[in-house]
Design a protein around this motif. Structure first.
Motif, PDB file in Angstrom:
ATOM      1  N   ASP A 157       0.814  -1.177  -0.035  1.00 35.34           N
ATOM      2  CA  ASP A 157       0.124  -0.046  -0.127  1.00 35.34           C
ATOM      3  C   ASP A 157       0.786   1.063   0.022  1.00 35.34           C
ATOM      4  O   ASP A 157       0.547   2.379  -0.678  1.00 35.34           O
TER       5      ASP A 157
ATOM      6  N   ARG B  62      -2.389  -0.294  -6.413  1.00 30.97           N
ATOM      7  CA  ARG B  62      -1.346   0.630  -6.457  1.00 30.97           C
ATOM      8  C   ARG B  62      -0.782   0.672  -7.914  1.00 30.97           C
ATOM      9  O   ARG B  62      -0.247   1.908  -8.197  1.00 30.97           O
TER      10      ARG B  62
ATOM     11  N   ALA C 187       2.048   3.473  -8.920  1.00 27.83           N
ATOM     12  CA  ALA C 187       3.296   2.633  -8.671  1.00 27.83           C
ATOM     13  C   ALA C 187       3.652   2.219  -9.825  1.00 27.83           C
ATOM     14  O   ALA C 187       3.051   1.494 -10.564  1.00 27.83           O
TER      15      ALA C 187
END
Length: 280
Positions: A90, A121, A126
């Motif tokens: 996370d 994510r 990400a």
């Protein structure tokens, strides 16, 4: 704070990337994951030596300046619901899948809480990276195993579910070094997907939304069968050779790009390579 429209970024590596010298590919991953503020998790599900492999990557990423690097070791599916692992994902700005056996990644992680967290994510910005087996799992359908250095045949390759970060394509790695053109073409015909990517060692395709850039010392071979005029897959027995006509082949070294939407190569001067196939 999460961007309203974050970029979706993948760094898909053909294996055997440089870890000791300039580390161009891993450097680019760290840069895209936040540079000196990067928070990286290393997914070691593919390997039977998670501690050794993970610590090797920790050394590289810390040498390149990443602020926080940690290993997530999932040996079984039960590990894929670990609250500690989920908390680390996370917070991650970069998620890196090591090499090993791609079937281990999917058998341990696919359709688990960790799988859901990683995709979340990814959607939030990400950067997802993978090398060798970690590259193979990027599509929704992956090459599980197959023969190298052979002509295309139905029996050449076994397909299975991938992790689905780059759907609708097939990816193979260690490509020119292991002579895998035949099995990539076999996978394309069997799947069927319209684009196949063969990534050489110490080479990566960096995907930003719908555009790919090639970096590293080798090349990315792209087989585009979207305009293929014929294949004989429906007419042959398992051990008989495949035929395919009218497919396109692109070989792109460092600095060249490819547009996934238009399926057109982009030259290193920024111009589009106008590709057309005539059928008489």
């Amino acid at each position: 704070m999460v961007e309203s429209n974050p970029k979706r970024q993948l760094v898909i590596i053909g294996g055997a990337e440089d870890k000791e010298g300039d580390s161009q590919i891993l450097r680019e991953f760290v840069r895209r994951a936040g540079g000196t503020k990067a928070n990286i998790v290393i997914m070691t599900a593919a390997t039977e030596l998670p501690r050794e492999v993970g610590e090797n990557y920790i050394r590289v990423f810390e040498r390149l300046g990443a602020e926080n690097v940690r290993i997530i070791d999932t040996e079984t599916r039960d590990d894929a619901s670990s609250s500690t692992a989920l908390q680390a994902i996370d917070k991650a700005t970069g998620i890196f899948f090591t090499g090993g056996d791609q079937a281990r990644i999917t058998s341990i992680l696919k359709d688990t809480e960790i799988d859901t967290a990683i995709h979340k994510r990814y959607g939030e910005g990400a950067v997802i990276a993978g090398t060798s087996a970690g590259a193979a799992v990027m599509p929704d359908k992956m090459i599980v195993e197959g023969d190298s250095q052979t002509n295309p045949r139905i029996e050449t390759v076994e397909m299975g579910p991938g992790m689905g970060f780059l759907p609708g394509v097939v990816i193979d790695q260690h490509f020119s070094q292991r002579g895998r053109l035949g099995r990539l073409i076999s996978a394309l015909v069997l799947e069927p997907a319209v684009l196949g990517f063969g990534i050489d060692e110490n080479t990566a395709m960096v995907v930003t939304d719908s555009q790919i850039e090639v970096i590293g010392e080798g090349a990315v071979t792209i087989v585009d069968e979207s305009d293929a005029t014929y294949n004989n897959a429906g007419e042959i027995l398992k051990d008989e050779p495949l035929a395919i006509c009218g497919a396109k082949l692109h070989i792109l070294p460092h600095g060249f790009k490819f547009d996934l939407k238009t399926r057109q190569p982009i030259l290193n001067n920024g111009s589009v390579a106008n590709v057309s196939v005539g059928v008489s």
